[in-house]
Design a protein around this motif. Structure first.
Motif, PDB file in Angstrom:
ATOM      1  N   ARG A  71       0.822  -1.192  -0.107  1.00  0.00           N
ATOM      2  CA  ARG A  71       0.023  -0.102  -0.134  1.00  0.00           C
ATOM      3  C   ARG A  71       0.898   1.225   0.121  1.00  0.00           C
ATOM      4  NH1 ARG A  71      -5.584   0.640   3.311  1.00  0.00           N
ATOM      5  NH2 ARG A  71      -6.027  -1.211   2.372  1.00  0.00           N
ATOM      6  N   ASN A 270      -4.268  -0.296  -4.078  1.00  0.00           N
ATOM      7  CA  ASN A 270      -4.559  -0.132  -2.863  1.00  0.00           C
ATOM      8  C   ASN A 270      -4.233  -1.050  -2.226  1.00  0.00           C
ATOM      9  OD1 ASN A 270      -6.576   1.873  -3.384  1.00  0.00           O
ATOM     10  ND2 ASN A 270      -8.270   0.525  -3.909  1.00  0.00           N
ATOM     11  N   ASP A 318      -8.824  -0.739 -12.024  1.00  0.00           N
ATOM     12  CA  ASP A 318      -8.291  -1.110 -10.987  1.00  0.00           C
ATOM     13  C   ASP A 318      -9.373  -0.626  -9.627  1.00  0.00           C
ATOM     14  OD1 ASP A 318      -6.215  -2.263  -8.948  1.00  0.00           O
ATOM     15  OD2 ASP A 318      -6.140   0.152  -8.384  1.00  0.00           O
ATOM     16  N   SER A 319      -9.976   0.583  -9.686  1.00  0.00           N
ATOM     17  CA  SER A 319     -10.475   1.226  -8.901  1.00  0.00           C
ATOM     18  C   SER A 319     -11.945   0.502  -8.710  1.00  0.00           C
ATOM     19  CB  SER A 319     -10.760   2.669  -8.977  1.00  0.00           C
ATOM     20  OG  SER A 319     -11.713   2.809 -10.231  1.00  0.00           O
ATOM     21  N   ASN A 322     -10.910  -3.269  -7.196  1.00  0.00           N
ATOM     22  CA  ASN A 322     -10.467  -3.255  -5.999  1.00  0.00           C
ATOM     23  C   ASN A 322     -10.720  -1.834  -5.268  1.00  0.00           C
ATOM     24  OD1 ASN A 322      -8.815  -5.880  -6.308  1.00  0.00           O
ATOM     25  ND2 ASN A 322      -7.717  -4.486  -7.881  1.00  0.00           N
ATOM     26  N   ARG A 324     -11.592   1.296  -2.982  1.00  0.00           N
ATOM     27  CA  ARG A 324     -10.797   1.661  -1.666  1.00  0.00           C
ATOM     28  C   ARG A 324     -11.840   1.466  -0.722  1.00  0.00           C
ATOM     29  NH1 ARG A 324      -6.801   5.323  -2.757  1.00  0.00           N
ATOM     30  NH2 ARG A 324      -7.377   6.505  -0.791  1.00  0.00           N
ATOM     31  N   ASP A 325     -11.075   0.825   0.544  1.00  0.00           N
ATOM     32  CA  ASP A 325     -12.139   0.688   1.887  1.00  0.00           C
ATOM     33  C   ASP A 325     -12.104   1.934   2.599  1.00  0.00           C
ATOM     34  OD1 ASP A 325      -9.400   0.998   3.157  1.00  0.00           O
ATOM     35  OD2 ASP A 325      -9.080  -1.226   2.667  1.00  0.00           O
ATOM     36  N   THR A 328      -8.590   3.449   3.715  1.00  0.00           N
ATOM     37  CA  THR A 328      -7.525   3.837   2.835  1.00  0.00           C
ATOM     38  C   THR A 328      -8.150   5.205   2.599  1.00  0.00           C
ATOM     39  OG1 THR A 328      -7.318   1.904   1.945  1.00  0.00           O
ATOM     40  CG2 THR A 328      -6.711   3.668   0.498  1.00  0.00           C
ATOM     41  N   SER A 329      -9.525   5.413   2.382  1.00  0.00           N
ATOM     42  CA  SER A 329      -9.954   6.639   1.807  1.00  0.00           C
ATOM     43  C   SER A 329      -9.805   7.803   3.089  1.00  0.00           C
ATOM     44  CB  SER A 329     -11.760   6.697   1.766  1.00  0.00           C
ATOM     45  OG  SER A 329     -11.926   5.661   0.556  1.00  0.00           O
ATOM     46  N   ASP A 333      -3.596   6.876   1.516  1.00  0.00           N
ATOM     47  CA  ASP A 333      -2.306   6.542   1.683  1.00  0.00           C
ATOM     48  C   ASP A 333      -1.560   6.646   0.292  1.00  0.00           C
ATOM     49  OD1 ASP A 333      -2.514   5.386   4.060  1.00  0.00           O
ATOM     50  OD2 ASP A 333      -3.320   3.387   3.282  1.00  0.00           O
TER      51      ASP A 333
END
Length: 334
Positions: A71, A270, A318-319, A322, A324-325, A328-329, A333
């Motif tokens: 990450r 991520n 990718d977004s 996967n 963003r949790d 992460t938001s 990161d």
């Protein structure tokens, strides 16, 4: 009915539903298309040049992948590569042995990685900003204090050094062997060692990794130090192949090519997932794409446009694949 018959393995439609399967299909299609339309593409000389260039790009992508899985991100790779290798050559030409000069270059690269990792781990600076600023600082220091010429030639009398980029082992270019060896080493590290498991844990959930006893900050520092050392090794191979290193690479789109390899291959930005095979797949596809466009004599600006569009699409995909949790938001990161 035997187990093998009952479980024949993933079928083609299932494979094409995954990002890896789609990229693999695109790579095969691009290779076949370029081979059919461009006679020079399938020539032995071009394929050899393709393999060599792809290997150098792949080595750099392996260093980036290690950080991204945890990450993070490292856009200072090219600055570290060109400055450490260029300075090593300057030292060698000033009267010191090439071996000693290369050691100094390696120490510089590792030191740069440690300082960047410390800034991120202890200063809690977002990796994208820390490495972006650090890359400019490293390049500025190099051009101000270490060397003035952008092009640094390999010092004379370094016959053994040229074997790194131009030699062969059992008919296989040393560059390819180096890429394959690094792929094997990194695969074993990520899949068989505690260090590798902790890398994935940090990428999956940094907060949980911290409270489970992982030495989070030293691990972050180690990742960026290893990434910088890999970049230095790639720079040596590149310099050996071309008999010189060009500092202008810092201002090129090479870092975007590396990100394109990582994201296209299927390593999510991520963090927390991705394997060495993803890097290999992305490297092959991007290498075929760049080589084909070069043979077609497509304008460099158009090439950058194509790469930019592909990178943007890869990031969007990718977004979606996967997302963003919440953690992460909040942390931002990347």
């Amino acid at each position: 009915m035997s187990e093998a018959t009952a479980n024949p393995g993933p079928r083609l439609p299932t494979l094409l539903k995954s990002q890896e399967g789609i990229v693999l299909a695109l790579a095969v299609l691009a290779f076949a298309l370029f081979s059919f339309l461009l006679p020079s593409f399938f020539s032995a000389g071009n394929l050899l040049a393709l393999v060599r260039s792809v290997s150098i790009l792949g080595i750099l992508a392996l260093g980036m992948a290690l950080v991204v899985i945890a990450r993070g991100i490292d856009v200072s790779l090219i600055a570290t590569m060109v400055v450490s290798v260029s300075w090593a050559f300057v030292i060698a030409r000033s009267g010191y042995s090439l071996e000693f000069a290369l050691l100094i270059g390696a120490l510089f690269a590792v030191t740069a990685g440690v300082l960047i990792g410390s800034l991120i781990a202890f200063g809690e600076v977002a990796p994208i900003f820390a490495t972006l600023a650090a890359g400019s600082v490293i390049y500025g220091l190099g051009r101000t204090f270490f060397f003035t010429l952008e092009m640094q030639n390999v010092p004379p009398g370094a016959g053994w050094f040229s074997l790194i980029g131009k030699g062969r082992i059992l008919g296989v270019p040393v560059t390819v062997v180096a890429f394959a060896a690094l792929c094997l080493v990194l695969h074993l590290v990520l899949s068989r060692t505690r260090f590798g498991w902790q890398i994935y844990a940090m990428g999956n959930n940094p907060a949980a990794a911290k409270i489970t006893g992982i030495a989070y900050r030293p691990m972050v520092v180690a990742q960026y130090a290893i990434s910088a050392l890999i970049a230095y090794g790639a720079g040596l191979i590149l310099a050996s192949s071309a008999s010189a290193i060009n500092a202008r690479l810092f201002n090129s789109t090479m870092i975007y090519d590396i990100l394109l390899v990582v994201v296209l291959g299927g390593i999510g930005l991520n963090g927390g997932h991705g394997k060495v095979r993803n890097v290999i797949l992305g490297t092959v596809f991007v290498g075929i794409l760049l080589n084909g466009m070069t043979i077609m004599n497509i304008d460099y600006t158009i090439q950058n446009l194509v790469k930019g569009v592909v990178l943007l699409l890869a990031i969007v995909i990718d977004s979606l694949v996967n997302p963003r949790d919440e953690q992460t938001s909040q942390q931002g990161d990347l």
